[in-house]
Design a protein around this motif. Structure first.
Motif, mmCIF file in Angstrom:
data_model
loop_
_atom_site.group_PDB
_atom_site.id
_atom_site.type_symbol
_atom_site.label_atom_id
_atom_site.label_comp_id
_atom_site.label_asym_id
_atom_site.label_seq_id
_atom_site.Cartn_x
_atom_site.Cartn_y
_atom_site.Cartn_z
ATOM 1 N N PHE A 285 94.053 -55.004 -12.258
ATOM 2 C CA PHE A 285 95.291 -54.512 -12.887
ATOM 3 C C PHE A 285 95.700 -55.430 -14.030
ATOM 4 N N PHE B 276 99.527 -42.129 -8.680
ATOM 5 C CA PHE B 276 98.212 -42.219 -9.300
ATOM 6 C C PHE B 276 97.467 -40.897 -9.192
ATOM 7 N N GLY C 138 99.810 -49.860 -12.137
ATOM 8 C CA GLY C 138 100.878 -48.980 -11.671
ATOM 9 C C GLY C 138 102.230 -49.646 -11.678
ATOM 10 N N GLY D 285 96.986 -47.699 -16.710
ATOM 11 C CA GLY D 285 96.154 -48.468 -15.768
ATOM 12 C C GLY D 285 96.987 -49.020 -14.629
ATOM 13 N N TYR E 178 93.038 -50.740 -1.793
ATOM 14 C CA TYR E 178 93.865 -51.510 -2.722
ATOM 15 C C TYR E 178 93.295 -52.927 -2.820
ATOM 16 N N ARG F 199 91.202 -43.775 -12.354
ATOM 17 C CA ARG F 199 92.580 -43.579 -11.886
ATOM 18 C C ARG F 199 93.573 -43.737 -13.039
HETATM 19 N N1 GLN Z 1 99.920 -51.631 -7.202
HETATM 20 C C1 GLN Z 1 99.692 -51.561 -8.609
HETATM 21 C C2 GLN Z 1 98.484 -50.669 -8.886
HETATM 22 O O1 GLN Z 1 97.795 -50.252 -8.004
HETATM 23 C C3 GLN Z 1 99.449 -52.875 -9.275
HETATM 24 C C4 GLN Z 1 100.072 -54.081 -8.711
HETATM 25 C C5 GLN Z 1 99.366 -55.297 -9.267
HETATM 26 O O2 GLN Z 1 99.101 -55.374 -10.448
HETATM 27 N N2 GLN Z 1 98.996 -56.196 -8.405
HETATM 28 O O3 GLN Z 1 98.262 -50.409 -10.029
#
Ligand code: GLN
Ligand code: PMP
Length: 387
Positions: free
Chosen positions: A19, A319, A37, A35, A124, A365
């Motif tokens: 990210f 997403f 979130g 990109g 994740y 995504r």
């Molecule tokens: N949860 C967010 C994502 O999936 C990003 C959080 C982060 O950058 N650690 O994009």
């Protein structure tokens, strides 16, 4: 010379989070960033005003280790109001530095070298790192595109006598899948049979557009073995505040607290006051938030379809996953790295969330938690791909 493994050895290959990397790429190329979130508008004004007021009122020193009592009470009220779950705010609720810390502290507290953690892929990114930091091994079960279902036999086979924890995520990032009651019932049955603890990440609990959010802890026999994690970042669009929580039976929450107190000890004093206000907002706020994001999902998904992608419409989260095959892509990583140059948009290659790379190689995504004009501009740019 022989030496004990350093933590950095366990984290070899983790590098920078995808990210952060993709946001840096967007910054460098001045691309539209779908990109990472994070919303591009603030959450409710009453909640940010409450944070400002808390600073003015002098709530600026360390809050109590488990979190301020009014926030713990608000978390318990919120779980009861929306999910019918009942937690004692003093012994069964812990405030953390975002869901990330709750998950890491749970893994550190409940697993260690020699243990295994079962999780679904794509996962994740912090799950793999959290499991590695605890010294445990991950065992993944694939959610297969296009509908992201899984094989229950394969799921059962991932469990061994060393399995300590199932790390679950619903609504699911990155796929947008919302696990059904039937799926969760099967999952619960196996966790009970194998005496496994469940850590469930429900940060997108208010972002369900189709179907229903079912906390696995509400299924028979599950409350006593489940740590439920959520976060204000996603509920109130204040991702930078990093206020999360873990709820569960007192012994499990005490274990998580033990690890947490040596990670951050405490965090976000004034923001804790504000989130307590947020969690007590009326149903109109929560309903409007879901409706707003549902409209954004539909807006981006039609834009992506018009641009030629095969859109795997998400049931929840913020997403949307696409298959790049119809727009001539064969490798999502290459595709996403070239996308800013080709048309000025950043997306995340889903492959980075898989151990079985081939499963996610053509999936990417997009985040739709952005202003409508940003979503429209991204769609306009993506349409030029086929031109
Ligand atoms: N949860 C967010 C994502 O999936 C990003 C959080 C982060 O950058 N650690 O994009
Ligand atoms: N879990 C999932 C599935 C996420 O997408 C995120 C990103 N927000 C987190 C956990 C981390 O949440 P927080 O920012 O509260 O640490």
């Amino acid at each position: 010379m022989q030496r004990a493994p350093f933590l950095t050895d366990r984290l070899q290959g983790f590098g920078t989070t995808i990210f952060a990397e993709m946001s840096a790429l967007a910054e460098r190329t001045q691309a539209v960033n779908l990109g990472q979130g994070f919303p591009d508008t603030d959450g409710p004004a009453e909640v940010s005003e409450a944070a400002i007021q808390a600073i003015r009122d002098g709530h600026n020193q360390y809050p109590p280790g488990p979190g301020i009592p009014s926030l713990r009470a608000a978390v318990a009220e919120h779980r009861a109001r929306f999910r019918g779950q009942h937690y004692d705010p003093d012994s069964e609720v812990l405030i953390t530095a975002g869901a990330t810390e709750a998950i890491a502290a749970a893994l550190l507290a409940l697993t260690g070298p020699g243990d295994e953690v079962v999780t679904f892929e794509p996962y994740y990114d912090s799950y793999a790192a959290g499991i590695a930091m605890s010294g445990a091994q991950r065992k993944v079960v694939t959610l297969r595109a296009p509908d992201f279902t899984f094989d229950i036999e394969q799921f059962a086979a991932a469990f061994t006598p060393r399995t300590k924890v199932l790390l679950l995520n619903t609504p699911h990032n990155p796929t947008g899948k919302v696990f059904s009651r039937e799926e969760l019932t099967e999952i619960a049955r196996i966790c009970i049979e194998r005496e496994v603890i469940v850590v469930t990440d429900e940060v997108y609990e208010h972002l369900v557009f189709d179907g229903e959010h079912i906390p696995i802890a509400t299924l028979p026999g599950m409350a006593e073995r489940t740590v439920t994690v959520s976060s204000a970042g996603k509920i109130f669009s204040f991702t930078g505040w990093k206020i999360g929580w873990a709820c569960g039976p007192a012994p499990l929450v005490a274990a998580v607290r033990t690890a947490k107190q040596f990670l951050t000890f405490v965090s976000g004093g004034p923001f804790q006051h504000a989130v307590a206000v947020g969690l007590r907002l009326g149903d109109d706020f929560f309903g409007a938030y879901t409706a707003e994001l549902r409209a954004k999902r539909d807006r981006l998904c039609s834009g992506l379809a018009e641009a030629g992608f095969d859109v795997l419409t998400p049931q929840g989260t913020y997403f949307a996953t696409c298959d790049i095959t119809p727009v001539g892509g064969t490798d999502g990583v290459e595709f996403c790295l070239a996308l800013p140059e080709r048309c000025g948009v950043v997306a995340v290659p889903s492959q980075v969330f898989y151990d079985n790379l081939a499963e996610g190689s053509r999936l990417i995504r997009f985040a739709f938690c952005k202003r409508d004009e940003v979503l429209d501009e991204a769609a306009r740019r993506l349409r030029t791909l086929g031109a």
